[in-house]
Design a protein around this motif. Structure first.
Motif, PDB file in Angstrom:
ATOM      1  N   SER A   1       0.818  -1.208   0.000  1.00 35.70           N
ATOM      2  CA  SER A   1       0.000   0.000   0.000  1.00 35.70           C
ATOM      3  C   SER A   1       0.856   1.265   0.000  1.00 35.70           C
ATOM      4  N   ILE A   2       2.151   1.128  -0.231  1.00 33.73           N
ATOM      5  CA  ILE A   2       3.056   2.277  -0.191  1.00 33.73           C
ATOM      6  C   ILE A   2       3.341   2.759  -1.604  1.00 33.73           C
ATOM      7  N   ASP A   3       3.103   4.031  -1.837  1.00 34.10           N
ATOM      8  CA  ASP A   3       3.399   4.655  -3.119  1.00 34.10           C
ATOM      9  C   ASP A   3       4.826   5.208  -3.052  1.00 34.10           C
ATOM     10  N   ALA A   4       5.766   4.483  -3.628  1.00 33.97           N
ATOM     11  CA  ALA A   4       7.175   4.850  -3.557  1.00 33.97           C
ATOM     12  C   ALA A   4       7.438   6.234  -4.146  1.00 33.97           C
ATOM     13  N   GLU A   5       6.744   6.567  -5.233  1.00 33.86           N
ATOM     14  CA  GLU A   5       6.932   7.895  -5.835  1.00 33.86           C
ATOM     15  C   GLU A   5       6.505   9.001  -4.885  1.00 33.86           C
ATOM     16  N   ALA A   6       5.410   8.788  -4.166  1.00 33.64           N
ATOM     17  CA  ALA A   6       4.938   9.797  -3.214  1.00 33.64           C
ATOM     18  C   ALA A   6       5.910   9.939  -2.047  1.00 33.64           C
ATOM     19  N   VAL A   7       6.451   8.824  -1.563  1.00 32.09           N
ATOM     20  CA  VAL A   7       7.435   8.877  -0.476  1.00 32.09           C
ATOM     21  C   VAL A   7       8.687   9.607  -0.962  1.00 32.09           C
ATOM     22  N   TYR A   8       9.124   9.311  -2.187  1.00 35.03           N
ATOM     23  CA  TYR A   8      10.268  10.000  -2.771  1.00 35.03           C
ATOM     24  C   TYR A   8       9.991  11.505  -2.861  1.00 35.03           C
ATOM     25  N   ALA A   9       8.823  11.863  -3.363  1.00 37.56           N
ATOM     26  CA  ALA A   9       8.477  13.282  -3.521  1.00 37.56           C
ATOM     27  C   ALA A   9       8.500  14.002  -2.177  1.00 37.56           C
ATOM     28  N   GLN A  10       8.050  13.334  -1.148  1.00 37.05           N
ATOM     29  CA  GLN A  10       7.974  13.948   0.179  1.00 37.05           C
ATOM     30  C   GLN A  10       9.342  14.057   0.840  1.00 37.05           C
ATOM     31  N   ASN A  11      10.212  13.074   0.632  1.00 41.41           N
ATOM     32  CA  ASN A  11      11.441  13.004   1.406  1.00 41.41           C
ATOM     33  C   ASN A  11      12.725  13.247   0.624  1.00 41.41           C
ATOM     34  N   CYS A  12      12.708  13.067  -0.679  1.00 41.14           N
ATOM     35  CA  CYS A  12      13.956  13.045  -1.448  1.00 41.14           C
ATOM     36  C   CYS A  12      14.036  14.102  -2.547  1.00 41.14           C
TER      37      CYS A  12
END
Length: 110
Positions: free
Chosen positions: A38-49
């Motif tokens: 359920s984790i959207d890797a692109e969204a996590v990247y956008a938020q943190n990286c």
């Protein structure tokens, strides 16, 4: 000029950090290959990286990641996220599942 660039970078980090969503799941049925569970890797990247590595992986104050998978394995990328490297601090992403998702997603970039 440096102060101006630092102000833009700080503003981008604050903006992207505030965009972080909650624990929302993608229920659209679309599998774009960027989610792990359920984790959207692109969204996590956008938020943190993205503030350092660029929204399109093009690099900014951090190196470009457009072909990082050609140089590093998912395990190597995970180690860098956890431990930091060079100017990158350790534990930019805190959640183990999010780290695994972003590492796998970036390892596909060749």
């Amino acid at each position: 000029m440096k102060k101006w660039m630092m102000a833009i970078g700080l503003g981008a980090m604050l903006t992207l950090g505030a965009c972080g969503g909650g624990d929302e799941e993608d229920t659209s049925g679309n599998d774009s290959g960027t989610t792990t569970g359920s984790i959207d890797a692109e969204a996590v990247y956008a938020q943190n990286c993205a503030a350092c590595h660029g929204a399109n992986l093009e690099g900014m104050s951090g190196p470009a990641l457009t072909d990082v998978g050609a140089r590093l394995s998912a395990e190597d990328i995970e180690g860098i996220i956890r431990n930091g490297k060079g100017a990158m601090p350790a534990n930019v992403i805190q959640d183990d599942d999010e780290i695994a998702a972003v590492s796998a997603w970036l390892a596909e970039k060749k």
